[in-house]
Design a protein around this motif. Structure first.
Motif, PDB file in Angstrom:
ATOM      1  N   HIS A 216      53.011  34.270  49.746  1.00  0.00           N
ATOM      2  CA  HIS A 216      51.646  34.430  49.281  1.00  0.00           C
ATOM      3  C   HIS A 216      51.321  35.929  49.231  1.00  0.00           C
ATOM      4  O   HIS A 216      51.915  36.752  49.932  1.00  0.00           O
ATOM      5  CB  HIS A 216      50.651  33.610  50.092  1.00  0.00           C
ATOM      6  CG  HIS A 216      50.157  34.225  51.365  1.00  0.00           C
ATOM      7  ND1 HIS A 216      50.925  34.357  52.491  1.00  0.00           N
ATOM      8  CD2 HIS A 216      48.933  34.719  51.696  1.00  0.00           C
ATOM      9  CE1 HIS A 216      50.222  34.899  53.468  1.00  0.00           C
ATOM     10  NE2 HIS A 216      49.002  35.144  53.008  1.00  0.00           N
TER      11      HIS A 216
ATOM     12  N   GLU B  41      44.517  31.051  44.428  1.00  0.00           N
ATOM     13  CA  GLU B  41      43.304  30.943  45.231  1.00  0.00           C
ATOM     14  C   GLU B  41      42.342  32.067  44.859  1.00  0.00           C
ATOM     15  O   GLU B  41      42.775  33.199  44.608  1.00  0.00           O
ATOM     16  CB  GLU B  41      43.615  31.036  46.733  1.00  0.00           C
ATOM     17  CG  GLU B  41      44.175  29.774  47.318  1.00  0.00           C
ATOM     18  CD  GLU B  41      44.265  29.834  48.833  1.00  0.00           C
ATOM     19  OE1 GLU B  41      44.325  28.747  49.447  1.00  0.00           O
ATOM     20  OE2 GLU B  41      44.277  30.935  49.413  1.00  0.00           O
TER      21      GLU B  41
ATOM     22  N   GLU C  84      39.216  34.187  53.187  1.00  0.00           N
ATOM     23  CA  GLU C  84      39.801  32.900  53.557  1.00  0.00           C
ATOM     24  C   GLU C  84      38.720  31.841  53.749  1.00  0.00           C
ATOM     25  O   GLU C  84      38.903  30.668  53.412  1.00  0.00           O
ATOM     26  CB  GLU C  84      40.644  33.064  54.819  1.00  0.00           C
ATOM     27  CG  GLU C  84      41.918  33.858  54.566  1.00  0.00           C
ATOM     28  CD  GLU C  84      42.633  34.260  55.836  1.00  0.00           C
ATOM     29  OE1 GLU C  84      42.114  33.940  56.926  1.00  0.00           O
ATOM     30  OE2 GLU C  84      43.694  34.892  55.733  1.00  0.00           O
TER      31      GLU C  84
ATOM     32  N   ALA D 213      37.751  30.706  50.226  1.00  0.00           N
ATOM     33  CA  ALA D 213      38.845  30.427  49.294  1.00  0.00           C
ATOM     34  C   ALA D 213      38.740  29.051  48.643  1.00  0.00           C
ATOM     35  O   ALA D 213      38.481  28.046  49.307  1.00  0.00           O
ATOM     36  CB  ALA D 213      40.177  30.547  50.018  1.00  0.00           C
ATOM     37  N   GLN D 214      38.941  29.056  47.343  1.00  0.00           N
ATOM     38  CA  GLN D 214      39.072  27.826  46.568  1.00  0.00           C
ATOM     39  C   GLN D 214      40.457  27.818  45.939  1.00  0.00           C
ATOM     40  O   GLN D 214      40.865  28.784  45.302  1.00  0.00           O
ATOM     41  CB  GLN D 214      38.015  27.743  45.472  1.00  0.00           C
ATOM     42  CG  GLN D 214      36.599  27.561  45.971  1.00  0.00           C
ATOM     43  CD  GLN D 214      35.601  27.409  44.832  1.00  0.00           C
ATOM     44  OE1 GLN D 214      35.966  27.472  43.660  1.00  0.00           O
ATOM     45  NE2 GLN D 214      34.345  27.229  45.165  1.00  0.00           N
ATOM     46  N   ARG D 215      41.173  26.731  46.128  1.00  0.00           N
ATOM     47  CA  ARG D 215      42.528  26.589  45.594  1.00  0.00           C
ATOM     48  C   ARG D 215      42.454  25.837  44.268  1.00  0.00           C
ATOM     49  O   ARG D 215      41.865  24.755  44.188  1.00  0.00           O
ATOM     50  CB  ARG D 215      43.394  25.851  46.606  1.00  0.00           C
ATOM     51  CG  ARG D 215      44.821  25.646  46.181  1.00  0.00           C
ATOM     52  CD  ARG D 215      45.690  25.279  47.352  1.00  0.00           C
ATOM     53  NE  ARG D 215      45.898  26.442  48.227  1.00  0.00           N
ATOM     54  CZ  ARG D 215      46.816  26.480  49.185  1.00  0.00           C
ATOM     55  NH1 ARG D 215      47.586  25.439  49.410  1.00  0.00           N
ATOM     56  NH2 ARG D 215      46.955  27.558  49.927  1.00  0.00           N
ATOM     57  N   LYS D 216      43.060  26.402  43.227  1.00  0.00           N
ATOM     58  CA  LYS D 216      42.957  25.846  41.879  1.00  0.00           C
ATOM     59  C   LYS D 216      44.227  25.079  41.513  1.00  0.00           C
ATOM     60  O   LYS D 216      45.301  25.654  41.376  1.00  0.00           O
ATOM     61  CB  LYS D 216      42.719  26.973  40.867  1.00  0.00           C
ATOM     62  CG  LYS D 216      41.465  27.813  41.164  1.00  0.00           C
ATOM     63  CD  LYS D 216      40.195  26.971  41.127  1.00  0.00           C
ATOM     64  CE  LYS D 216      38.954  27.810  41.380  1.00  0.00           C
ATOM     65  NZ  LYS D 216      37.718  27.000  41.359  1.00  0.00           N
TER      66      LYS D 216
ATOM     67  N   HIS E 142      41.367  37.548  44.878  1.00  0.00           N
ATOM     68  CA  HIS E 142      42.193  36.350  44.710  1.00  0.00           C
ATOM     69  C   HIS E 142      43.592  36.614  45.263  1.00  0.00           C
ATOM     70  O   HIS E 142      43.945  37.726  45.643  1.00  0.00           O
ATOM     71  CB  HIS E 142      42.273  35.966  43.226  1.00  0.00           C
ATOM     72  CG  HIS E 142      42.909  37.023  42.371  1.00  0.00           C
ATOM     73  ND1 HIS E 142      42.195  38.099  41.875  1.00  0.00           N
ATOM     74  CD2 HIS E 142      44.190  37.202  41.937  1.00  0.00           C
ATOM     75  CE1 HIS E 142      42.994  38.871  41.162  1.00  0.00           C
ATOM     76  NE2 HIS E 142      44.207  38.357  41.186  1.00  0.00           N
TER      77      HIS E 142
ATOM     78  N   THR F  78      49.490  31.895  46.237  1.00  0.00           N
ATOM     79  CA  THR F  78      49.968  31.426  47.539  1.00  0.00           C
ATOM     80  C   THR F  78      51.461  31.128  47.483  1.00  0.00           C
ATOM     81  O   THR F  78      52.090  31.196  46.425  1.00  0.00           O
ATOM     82  CB  THR F  78      49.174  30.192  47.992  1.00  0.00           C
ATOM     83  OG1 THR F  78      49.328  29.140  47.037  1.00  0.00           O
ATOM     84  CG2 THR F  78      47.683  30.524  48.136  1.00  0.00           C
TER      85      THR F  78
ATOM     86  N   GLY G  87      43.343  27.239  51.840  1.00  0.00           N
ATOM     87  CA  GLY G  87      42.001  27.527  51.351  1.00  0.00           C
ATOM     88  C   GLY G  87      41.191  26.258  51.251  1.00  0.00           C
ATOM     89  O   GLY G  87      41.671  25.158  51.498  1.00  0.00           O
TER      90      GLY G  87
ATOM     91  N   GLY H 218      39.325  23.341  45.591  1.00  0.00           N
ATOM     92  CA  GLY H 218      39.068  24.085  44.350  1.00  0.00           C
ATOM     93  C   GLY H 218      38.927  23.142  43.193  1.00  0.00           C
ATOM     94  O   GLY H 218      39.263  21.989  43.278  1.00  0.00           O
TER      95      GLY H 218
END
Length: 269
Positions: A99, A138, A165, A168-171, A187, A190, A266, A269
């Motif tokens: 990451h 993220e 952290e 954080a939104q994970r897409k 951003h 990861t 995170g 997302g």
């Protein structure tokens, strides 16, 4: 505008068909293999992670991307009617990619820090259905306005990482989705713990006062230029050449070369 000025991120699901995305993946795979054979053709962005800038006409679907009604509408709303397309490329986080440190892609311009105005956007199109183990992107929403004065202009100090952290939104983008973001929003990519690469197309767009074209060498042949409608050509900040020239990859980011350990998870997302 609310999404990009608020979270710094927005997306349209199902913008393209899966068959169209499969063609995009085939073209990127071909270009990546070529770039790896060319000295300086693929810029490292960390262990098992690369960036490649490309000639737009080498993608069969490039005109489909830059004329997509959603892309045009987002560019006009945020950057104005005279926006300029300055970058075409792709990122490839491969198996074993670590990451990244939290970062933005370049220093915040005065237009953003002082004028509170976004003058650039980055569009991304995934070529795979992203899963949790493939090193998802993220983003820390709302951090495009953060002033990093007193430290590195792109990399927040590690004592600030808990702030990102926590946000954080994970897409988990799927084939056919397209996103738009401010590259100033903090951003990270990861760790890719899968056995698959996660290639993603990148389109960079500036407002008239943006300066990101300085980092890139967008070029098209005369024949390709002539094949594009005038209302498309006026948005391309490119060189028109008789023959495509090798691109000297110029947007190196030294702070991404090493990578860091396993990420904390995170938020959704």
């Amino acid at each position: 505008m609310g999404a990009l000025y608020g979270d710094g991120f927005t997306a349209l699901k199902g913008a393209f068909s899966r068959d169209w995305v499969q063609c995009l993946r085939e073209d990127i795979d071909t270009l990546f293999a070529e770039a790896q054979r060319q000295p300086g053709g693929a810029l490292p962005r960390g262990p098992s992670r690369f960036y490649v800038e490309i000639h737009p006409e080498r993608l069969r679907g490039f005109a489909d991307i830059i004329t997509h009604p959603w892309v045009v509408a987002v560019c006009e709303a945020i950057l104005g009617p005279d926006y300029r397309i300055v970058e075409a490329g792709f990122d490839v986080p491969g198996p074993g990619a670590l990451h990244q440190p939290w970062h933005r892609d370049f220093a915040s311009p005065e237009a953003t820090l002082v004028g509170r105005r976004l003058n650039s956007l980055a569009f991304n199109i995934t070529t795979v259905d992203v899963t949790e183990d493939m090193g998802p992107f993220e983003i820390a929403p709302g951090t495009q306005w953060d002033d990093l004065a007193g430290g590195h202009h792109m990399f927040p100090a590690q004592d600030l990482w808990p702030r990102y952290e926590a946000r954080a939104q994970r897409k988990l983008a799927q084939m056919g989705d397209i996103s738009a973001r401010s590259a100033l929003t903090i951003h990270r990519g990861t760790a890719n713990r899968s056995d698959k690469s996660r290639p993603v197309f990148v389109l960079g767009v500036d407002a008239p006062d943006g300066t990101n074209a300085d980092k890139h060498d967008l070029q098209v042949t005369r024949g390709y230029w002539d094949s594009l409608p005038e209302d498309v050509r006026r948005h391309l900040a490119c060189r028109v050449v008789d023959r495509l020239e090798p691109i000297v990859q110029g947007h190196a980011i030294a702070g991404l070369l090493q990578g860091v350990g396993e990420p904390t998870m995170g938020g959704p997302g």
